[in-house]
Design a protein around this motif. Structure first.
Motif, short mmCIF file in Angstrom:
data_model
loop_
_atom_site.label_atom_id
_atom_site.label_comp_id
_atom_site.label_asym_id
_atom_site.label_seq_id
_atom_site.Cartn_x
_atom_site.Cartn_y
_atom_site.Cartn_z
N VAL A 96 -3.54 10.66 -14.59
CA VAL A 96 -4.83 10.54 -13.91
C VAL A 96 -5.10 9.09 -13.55
O VAL A 96 -4.87 8.18 -14.36
CB VAL A 96 -5.98 11.06 -14.80
N PHE A 97 -5.59 8.86 -12.33
CA PHE A 97 -6.07 7.56 -11.92
C PHE A 97 -7.60 7.60 -11.92
O PHE A 97 -8.20 8.48 -11.31
CB PHE A 97 -5.57 7.24 -10.50
N THR A 98 -8.22 6.66 -12.64
CA THR A 98 -9.68 6.57 -12.65
C THR A 98 -10.08 5.15 -12.25
O THR A 98 -9.42 4.17 -12.62
CB THR A 98 -10.25 6.88 -14.05
N GLU A 99 -11.17 5.05 -11.49
CA GLU A 99 -11.63 3.75 -11.02
C GLU A 99 -13.09 3.85 -10.60
O GLU A 99 -13.48 4.76 -9.86
CB GLU A 99 -10.78 3.30 -9.83
N LYS A 100 -13.91 2.90 -11.11
CA LYS A 100 -15.33 2.90 -10.77
C LYS A 100 -15.61 2.14 -9.46
O LYS A 100 -16.61 2.41 -8.79
CB LYS A 100 -16.14 2.30 -11.92
N ARG A 101 -14.74 1.21 -9.11
CA ARG A 101 -14.93 0.49 -7.86
C ARG A 101 -14.54 1.37 -6.67
O ARG A 101 -13.69 2.25 -6.79
CB ARG A 101 -14.09 -0.80 -7.86
N LEU A 111 -6.32 3.45 1.53
CA LEU A 111 -6.05 4.66 0.75
C LEU A 111 -5.25 5.67 1.57
O LEU A 111 -4.25 6.21 1.10
CB LEU A 111 -7.37 5.29 0.30
N GLU A 112 -5.68 5.89 2.81
CA GLU A 112 -4.95 6.85 3.65
C GLU A 112 -3.53 6.38 3.92
O GLU A 112 -2.58 7.18 3.89
CB GLU A 112 -5.71 7.07 4.95
N GLY A 139 -8.32 15.25 -6.36
CA GLY A 139 -9.20 14.16 -6.78
C GLY A 139 -10.59 14.25 -6.19
O GLY A 139 -10.80 14.86 -5.15
N VAL A 140 -11.53 13.64 -6.89
CA VAL A 140 -12.87 13.38 -6.37
C VAL A 140 -12.97 11.87 -6.25
O VAL A 140 -12.85 11.15 -7.25
CB VAL A 140 -13.96 13.94 -7.30
N LEU A 141 -13.15 11.37 -5.01
CA LEU A 141 -12.96 9.95 -4.74
C LEU A 141 -14.27 9.27 -4.38
O LEU A 141 -15.10 9.81 -3.64
CB LEU A 141 -11.96 9.76 -3.60
N HIS A 142 -14.41 8.05 -4.89
CA HIS A 142 -15.50 7.15 -4.52
C HIS A 142 -14.95 6.22 -3.43
O HIS A 142 -14.17 5.31 -3.71
CB HIS A 142 -15.96 6.38 -5.76
N VAL A 143 -15.34 6.48 -2.19
CA VAL A 143 -14.79 5.76 -1.04
C VAL A 143 -15.85 4.83 -0.46
O VAL A 143 -17.01 5.20 -0.29
CB VAL A 143 -14.30 6.76 0.04
N ASP A 144 -15.44 3.62 -0.18
CA ASP A 144 -16.35 2.59 0.31
C ASP A 144 -17.06 3.04 1.60
O ASP A 144 -16.44 3.56 2.52
CB ASP A 144 -15.55 1.31 0.58
N GLY A 145 -18.37 2.84 1.62
CA GLY A 145 -19.15 3.16 2.81
C GLY A 145 -19.56 4.61 2.94
O GLY A 145 -20.22 4.96 3.93
N ILE A 205 2.68 4.74 -8.49
CA ILE A 205 1.53 5.40 -7.86
C ILE A 205 0.22 4.80 -8.36
O ILE A 205 -0.69 4.50 -7.57
CB ILE A 205 1.57 6.92 -8.12
N LEU A 206 0.11 4.56 -9.66
CA LEU A 206 -1.14 4.00 -10.20
C LEU A 206 -1.37 2.59 -9.68
O LEU A 206 -2.49 2.23 -9.29
CB LEU A 206 -1.08 4.01 -11.73
N LYS A 207 -0.33 1.75 -9.66
CA LYS A 207 -0.50 0.40 -9.15
C LYS A 207 -0.78 0.39 -7.66
O LYS A 207 -1.54 -0.45 -7.16
CB LYS A 207 0.76 -0.43 -9.48
N GLY A 208 -0.18 1.31 -6.95
CA GLY A 208 -0.44 1.41 -5.53
C GLY A 208 -1.89 1.78 -5.24
O GLY A 208 -2.50 1.23 -4.31
N LEU A 209 -2.43 2.68 -6.04
CA LEU A 209 -3.85 3.04 -5.87
C LEU A 209 -4.77 1.87 -6.17
O LEU A 209 -5.82 1.72 -5.55
CB LEU A 209 -4.19 4.24 -6.75
N GLU A 210 -4.36 1.03 -7.11
CA GLU A 210 -5.16 -0.16 -7.42
C GLU A 210 -5.24 -1.10 -6.22
O GLU A 210 -6.24 -1.80 -6.01
CB GLU A 210 -4.57 -0.88 -8.63
N THR A 211 -4.20 -1.12 -5.39
CA THR A 211 -4.24 -1.99 -4.20
C THR A 211 -5.19 -1.43 -3.13
O THR A 211 -5.47 -2.13 -2.15
CB THR A 211 -2.83 -2.12 -3.58
N CYS A 212 -5.66 -0.21 -3.32
CA CYS A 212 -6.57 0.42 -2.36
C CYS A 212 -8.04 0.14 -2.70
O CYS A 212 -8.95 0.59 -1.98
CB CYS A 212 -6.33 1.91 -2.31
N ILE A 213 -8.30 -0.57 -3.80
CA ILE A 213 -9.67 -0.88 -4.18
C ILE A 213 -10.30 -1.81 -3.16
O ILE A 213 -9.70 -2.83 -2.78
CB ILE A 213 -9.71 -1.50 -5.59
N ALA A 214 -11.47 -1.46 -2.69
CA ALA A 214 -12.17 -2.28 -1.68
C ALA A 214 -12.56 -3.61 -2.26
O ALA A 214 -12.97 -3.70 -3.42
CB ALA A 214 -13.38 -1.54 -1.15
N GLU A 215 -12.45 -4.65 -1.46
CA GLU A 215 -12.80 -5.99 -1.94
C GLU A 215 -14.28 -6.29 -1.71
O GLU A 215 -14.90 -5.73 -0.82
CB GLU A 215 -11.95 -7.02 -1.18
#
Length: 333
Positions: free
Chosen positions: A241-246, A253-254, A273-279, A323-333
């Motif tokens: 599981v990948f979890t992230e609050k940011r 991501l796409e 997944g249920v995703l928190h997407v910027d904007g 996969i987990l590290k790749g998802l971390e690179t998708c975190i919005a700045e």
């Protein structure tokens, strides 16, 4: 996400896929469903008819279409050709009143990978319009499952695909063996609920309307998805599981998910997944099978609610850290 699916029409017929390795009790369960006075009108699609529990229930048989109508409102039919064809035939017969049913259960053969059956409901436009894939239910033989999982990748994939696992023949093993099996199954698929079933006796409610594949009904991933997630064990099928609050950046991501799916699609059994997407003020609910992915908007985030991404992956020999590290690179700045 640009490949979002449209909302299902209200008239869609819910479908349950029943899978499980040879001898795990699928036919016993089907015969129970076909003969039980449950008040449900269910069309059961089988590769072959079981020998027990059907003949004396037979009312009408259409030999050309291989459809049998039961006296409790169920019908049973064989698939000796194309699943799409028989699903279309059933919906046509339902539309003009020749058969009556409210839902479908498809029993796969014991050596089958459930993926091609599940993919039918993603890729065929007519089937997608007429039917809604509700869930994949997998039967597991408590007596022989450990050796089957060791020796047959189909048995592992059936567990990996499951939205619900029915453990059969638990009366044939002791408590320790049962607990060991349950622990192994949880590590392989942390998101599927498990119940014990003896001699095919189970409440219909335990296997219907699970909403495992209904994207529009998934507003949150249940807390138990995060329990007992596999870290180190020998099975080729694992879950993480990948979890992230940011918030996640939608474009990155796409792009990343496209690379993951194109590279590891054949190894990805299920991902959800249920995703928190910027904007975006609402959740994005995403789900896929192998290289087929869909996404829909979920419920709006509450004003005081902690927004969070929870993304579950189940697959064969997946590169978890990549996969987990790749998802971390998708975190919005």
């Amino acid at each position: 996400m640009s490949n979002a699916q449209t909302n299902p029409a209200p008239a869609q017929i819910p479908v349950t896929i029943l899978t499980g390795y040879l001898g795990s009790g699928k036919t016993t369960l089907i015969n129970h469903i076909l003969s039980a006075p449950h008040g449900q009108r269910i069309a059961v699609i089988e590769n072959e008819f079981g020998e027990a529990g059907i003949d004396n229930e037979l009312l009408v048989q259409d030999s050309d279409e291989q459809i049998i109508e039961m006296n409790n409102g169920c019908i049973c039919c064989t698939v000796r050709g194309d699943l799409v064809r028989i699903l279309n035939e059933l919906s046509e017969k339902k539309a003009d009143g020749r058969v009556k049913f409210d839902r479908v259960i498809i029993e796969t053969t014991g050596l089958a990978d459930p993926a091609p059956v599940a993919q039918t409901f993603f890729v065929d436009d007519d089937i997608r319009d007429q039917y809604m894939l509700d869930a994949i239910v997998t039967t597991v033989d408590a007596k022989h499952a450990q050796s089957q999982l060791d020796q047959h990748h189909e048995a592992q994939e059936q567990v990996g695909f499951a939205d619900r696992i029915l453990i059969t023949k638990s009366d044939l093993v002791d408590d320790t063996a049962l607990q060991n099996l349950q622990s192994r199954l949880r590590k392989m698929n942390s998101r599927a609920a498990m119940i014990e079933v003896n001699h095919g006796n189970t409440d219909i409610e335990e296997i219907l309307d699970i909403r495992g594949f209904n994207l529009n009904a998934i507003l949150e991933i249940e807390p138990h998805f995060l329990d007992d997630v596999a870290h180190d064990h020998d099975d080729h099928i694992t879950s993480f599981v990948f979890t992230e609050k940011r918030a996640l950046d939608p474009d990155r991501l796409e792009e990343f998910l496209t690379v993951v799916i194109n590279t590891f699609g054949t190894q990805l059994l299920r991902y959800k997944g249920v995703l928190h997407v910027d904007g975006m003020e609402h959740r994005i609910v995403i789900q896929g099978v192998h290289m087929l992915m869909g996404s829909v908007p979920g419920a709006k985030w509450g004003a005081a609610e902690q927004r969070q991404t929870k993304f579950v992956f189940i697959g064969r020999d997946l590169p978890k850290e990549i996969i987990l590290k790749g998802l971390e690179t998708c975190i919005a700045e």
